[in-house]
Design an enzyme around this catalytic site. Sequence first.
Site, PDB file in Angstrom:
ATOM      1  N   LYS A  98     -69.211 -29.244 -84.272  1.00  0.00           N
ATOM      2  CA  LYS A  98     -70.010 -28.119 -83.959  1.00  0.00           C
ATOM      3  C   LYS A  98     -71.411 -28.116 -85.132  1.00  0.00           C
ATOM      4  CE  LYS A  98     -69.929 -23.245 -82.615  1.00  0.00           C
ATOM      5  NZ  LYS A  98     -69.165 -21.797 -82.779  1.00  0.00           N
ATOM      6  N   SER A 173     -69.802 -19.252 -78.537  1.00  0.00           N
ATOM      7  CA  SER A 173     -70.692 -19.993 -78.929  1.00  0.00           C
ATOM      8  C   SER A 173     -70.521 -21.584 -78.719  1.00  0.00           C
ATOM      9  CB  SER A 173     -71.278 -19.506 -80.308  1.00  0.00           C
ATOM     10  OG  SER A 173     -70.320 -20.036 -81.225  1.00  0.00           O
ATOM     11  N   SER A 197     -65.226 -17.881 -79.799  1.00  0.00           N
ATOM     12  CA  SER A 197     -66.134 -18.928 -79.589  1.00  0.00           C
ATOM     13  C   SER A 197     -65.528 -20.294 -79.482  1.00  0.00           C
ATOM     14  CB  SER A 197     -67.137 -19.063 -80.768  1.00  0.00           C
ATOM     15  OG  SER A 197     -68.247 -17.813 -80.549  1.00  0.00           O
TER      16      SER A 197
END
Lengths: 518, 497, 102
Positions: A98, A173, A197
Amino acid sequence: MGADSSSAKSAKSDAAPASGDLLRKSAADLAGLIASGEVSAVEVTTAHLDRIAKVDEKVHAFLHVDADGALAAARAVDADRAAGRPLGPLAGVPLALKDVFTTRGVPTTCGSKILEGWLPPYDATVTRKLREAGVVVLGKTNMDEFAMGSSTENSAYGPTRNPWDLERIPGGSGGGSAASLAAFEAALAIGTDTGGSIRQPGAVTGTVGVKPTYGGVSRFGLVAFSSSLDQGGPCARSVLDAALLHEVIAGHDPLDSTSINEPVPAVVDAARRGAAEGVRGLRIGVVKQFGGEGYAPGVLQRFREAVDVLAGLGAEIVEIDAPSFDYALPAYYLIAPSECSSNLARFDAMRYGLRIGDDGTHSAEEVTALTREAGFGPEVKRRIMLGTYALSSGYYDAYYGQAQKVRTLIIRDFEAAYTKADVLVAPTTPTTAFKIGERADDPMAMYLADLCTIPSNLAGHPAMSVPCGLAPEDGLPVGFQILAPALKDDRMYHVGAALEAALLDRWGHPILEEVPAL
Amino acid sequence: MTDDLLDFDEALQRYDPVMGLEVHVELGTDTKMFCSCPTVFGAEPNTQVCPTCLGLPGALPVVNGVAVEGAIRIGLALNCEIAEWCRFARKNYFYPDMPKNFQTSQYDEPIAYNGYLDVEVEGQSFRVAIERAHMEEDTGKSTHVGGADGRIHGADYSLVDYNRAGIPLIEIVTKPIEVPGHLAPVVARAYVSELRDLIRALGVSEARMERGQMRCDVNLSLKPKGVAKLGTRSETKNVNSLRSVERAARFEIQRHAAVLSSGGSIVQETRHFHEHDGSTTSGRRKEEAEDYRYFPEPDLVPVAPSRELVEKLGTTLPEMPSVRRRRLVAEWGLSETDMQSVINAGALDLIIATTDLGAPADQARKWWTGELARAANERGTELGDLPVTPAQVARIVELTAAGELTDKLARQVVEGVLAGEGEPDEVVAARGLKVVSDDTALLVAIDEAIAANAAVAEKIRGGNHAAAGVLIGAVMKATRGQADAARVRQLVIERLS
Amino acid sequence: MPSITREEVAHLARLSRLELSDAELDHFAGQLDAIVGAVARVSELPTADVPPTSHALPLTNVYRPDVVRPAGTPVLDRAEVLAQAPAAEDNRFRVPRILGEE
Ligand SMILES: [Mg+2]
Ligand SMILES: [Zn+2]
C-alpha cells in the site's frame, strides 16, 4: 458462496486456474516451489509483472510498479538459494505494498497530489522487514487519499476497480491492495486499517484481510492518518498466506513507542491447527448490534450460513449485546479526523512534496495554504476541518473528549463480551461492493461502510475478514468478520482457517476462481 | 516607533507590577527528546536530523529516558510534586521551523508542579512559587535572507536548519510574582540567575543564555494601587541575558504605566526585546485568538514514574546553590558582598573546582576574580571560556606556595597558559621562569652589585638598610627577575653587616 | 448542537491552512453541518464517571536510551533529503518569507 450462486457465476469465469499457473498459486506454495528450485523467484516475479502489464490498465490497483526493484529482489533470492543460504518462509513471493508505507527512493504518494513525486529518504519498518525476508515488492498500491475513504475513489490518481465488476468499488482505503490480489497481480499485499481499510476491501473483493492487534505491526514509516487507530496488516487470498505474512511484518520495533514488546502470537501455527482441527468447544459470540436495517439481505444470509457452519463444526454460538457499539461510528468520526488534522499539518510545502505559489509575492503562510488547497482532495479537507473543529477550545469536551469516553465504553463492552465468548463474529460490511460514484458526494452514506469494522480499531483489538460466499442478489463477495481480544491474534486465525477449510469443502474451489476474466 | 515611558519611581507610586516568568532550558542530553540524533552545538546545518525531527511522513517519536529523569530532577530541585502519571500533548500551530507543525509538549498534565525557588535580593529572601515544569522540544532555526537588516521584515526568503529541532526543553513557569514594585526587576533577574545556577548544579544543562540554552519570557502586568484585579499582561519573548531580564521588566513597567496613566489600555500581545537599547516592541497582533487544539499525543505512551524512581532521583540532587553559597561564605570567611562579586564574575564553580584540586580558597579566589577576570574582560569572553582550567590554576598556586614561582613569575605563567603555550610546567620550562633559589648564584650576583655600587654598600654597612633597594634592583636585573627579592634583601644585609 | 456556518468553515480553514474557494466554503458548510449533527450522537451516552481513552493499549514508560543513533536507526543522507525539498540553498531548506515575526 452458496451452491446456488456458484454455478451461475462460474459461467463468466474463463481463466480457470491451470495447476501450473504461477499467478493462481498460494504464497505458501510459491515459496515452497522457489525454495526447492522448481521455479525461480525471477520467473515468479516476471509472471506477475506481465500480469500487471496486461490487466492493471483496467483495474488500476497500482500507483507505481517498481519492476527493476522487484527483479533485483527476486535475483537476490535466487542467488541466496543458489549459494545455499537459508531463505525466509516467503522469500521470492511477489507482494503489493500500500502506498502509505515509505520506500526509500521509490515514490510514495499516499494517493495524494501533495506527495506527488516524493522519493522518501528512508524505509518504513514494514518495508525493511519485507526486504529482509526476501519478499519481492512489486510496487505501490492505490488507496483513498491518506487512507481516508471506503472506496478508493478518493485517490488523487483515479479509482481502483473491483475485479469482480469493474463498475464497482474495491473497498477502501486499501482498495488497490485487495484488488491486486483478486486480479492475480500479486500473491500477497499489505494494507493499513484505521477503521476497516484492510477488512472492508477484503470483504468486497473476496480476499482475506487482517488487522492485527494495535501495536503488533510497527507504524514507523506508515504515513499517519489516525495514530491511535492505524495498524498495518496482511492481505492475502487465504488465511494461511495471511498468517505467513503476518509473522514476517509483526514484532517489536524500538522506533515505535506503541509497538508491543512481546513475542508475536503464533498465527501460522494457529491457522494450520484451525484448518486441521476445527473449532469444537470454542464459544463464538454473535454481536446483536451488527445486523438489521441497512444490511443487504445477501450479506446477512451468507453471514448466518457461516455461523451455522461454525456451529456444525462444534462451536458454541452465544449472543452478545454490546450497546455502545452503536456509538462507535460517531466516536470514530471525531477521533480519527481530530488526529488527522494534526498528523497532516506537516504537509506544509516547506521540506518535501508539493509547493504552490512560491513566486516571491507570497509569504510562507500563504504558500502553505495555497499548497494544501491544491494538494488535498475534498475528503481530506473535510476531515481536517472536522478534526480542527472537534479539538477547538469550547468544543473539545463535547466532541473529542466525549468520543474518548465512548471509546472507554466500547472497550468495556468488549471486555464483558469476552467473558462469554472466545471470539466475536459479525458481517465485515453491511453491503457488497457498491457502484463507483454511487456514494461519492454523500459522506455519511460512505461512512456506513465501516460500521462493523470500527469497534475493533477503537479498542485496539485484532480482527479479520474471511470470504463467506457471494450474495445471492448480486453475486458479489461477502466478508465474515472474526474479532478477538488484544494480543489473541492467533485465536482469530484459528477460527478463520477453520471456517475457510469448511467452506472450501462445501464449494469445492476457492471463491476467487469465480472472478470474471479481465 | 518609540513608546512613551513613565518614570520608574512614579510608575511604582501608582501601580503594583505582577510578573510571570517562563524559562525554557535546553537539556544537555547526548540525543534529542524524541529521536537519537546528536545535539552537538554548532554542527553543520541539517546534519543532526532524522525522519523524526524533520517531521518526515511516517516518522514516529520515542522519548529519551534520560531527559525524563532530568525533568524529574529539576522538578525535585524546585520543590515540586512529581506527577504519578502524565502524558505528552500536541500543541498545534503552523510555523516553518517546526517540522510537524505541532510541538510535542505537555498540557494539563505536567511532569512537575507546585514548587518554589527562594531567591535573595538586597539581603531579603523572596519565595518564587513555581506553577509547573514540563517537557517539550525545541524548534529549528531560520536564517533570513535578503532583508535590509537581516530581520524577517522585508526578507525575501528564509533558510532553515533543523539541527536544533527536537532538542529537549524543560519549560519552567512561575505563578504570579508580586514583590515590592521597585524590586520586581531585580527579583526577576535574581530568579533567573538562581535557576541557572541550580540547573548547572544539577548537571542537566550548561544553561548558557548566550547560546540559547536558557531563554526567558517575561510576562508583566500592572494593577493600580489598592486594586486586586490583575491587569492585562504583555509577554516579552526571548529575553536572553540576566541583565536583559531586569531591563525588560523595568521597561515594561514604565511602558505599561505610561499607557495606563494616559487613560489607554494594554493590549495582550507578545513583545520583542532589543538588546541595544533595552526596549521592547510589539510582535504580531493576532487577528484571532490562538487556539492550539491541545490533545494527548497518541504516538507516545504515558509517563508514569514510579515512586521508587522519584525517590532514587531525589538522592542524586546536589547541594542547592543557595545552601552551598551560605556554606562557602562561612568556610571561606567572605562577606556577602565578596561572595556576590564572585558569583557575578561567574567564578564560583571555577574557584570550587580549583580548591577541590588542593588550592587554598583565598588563592583560588585571588586568581579567578583578579588576573583571570581581567583577562576575560579584555577578551570579551566569559570567565569559563578562557583557555585555562582549574587544574592549571591549582598547579600555579602549588608552584607559588612551594617557592618555585614568585607572584610576578606566576603571572607570566598564566599569561603563557592563556597564550596557548601549554601546561604551567611547560610554560615555566620554555620561558625559563624558575626562581633562582641557589644562594651561591645569588651571592655571586650580590658581590658583583656591591663592587659596582661601592658608595651604596658603604651606606648599608652604616646601617641605612633602606639603601638596599639599589643593590636588590641590580641583582634582580642580573637574574632577569627570577630571584626572590626578599631573599636577596636578606642576603645583601647579611653580607654587609 | 451549534450549526456550522460558512463563517465557521472559513475560520476552520484558516486554522488548518486551507485556502478554500467560495464554492468550497458553501459546500463544506452544508456537509460539515450534517456530519457534526450526526457525530454529536456521542453525547447521548451517559459518561459522567467514564474516563477517556487516548491510547488503545495501556502501555506506559516506553523510553529510549540516550545513545546517539544506535544500530537500526535510519540515518539520512543530507543531499538526498534536500533533493526532495521544494527549494534548498546552502545546505538548508529554502522557504518563502515568514510573516509576523521580527
Ligand atoms: Mg513552551
Ligand atoms: Zn532526529
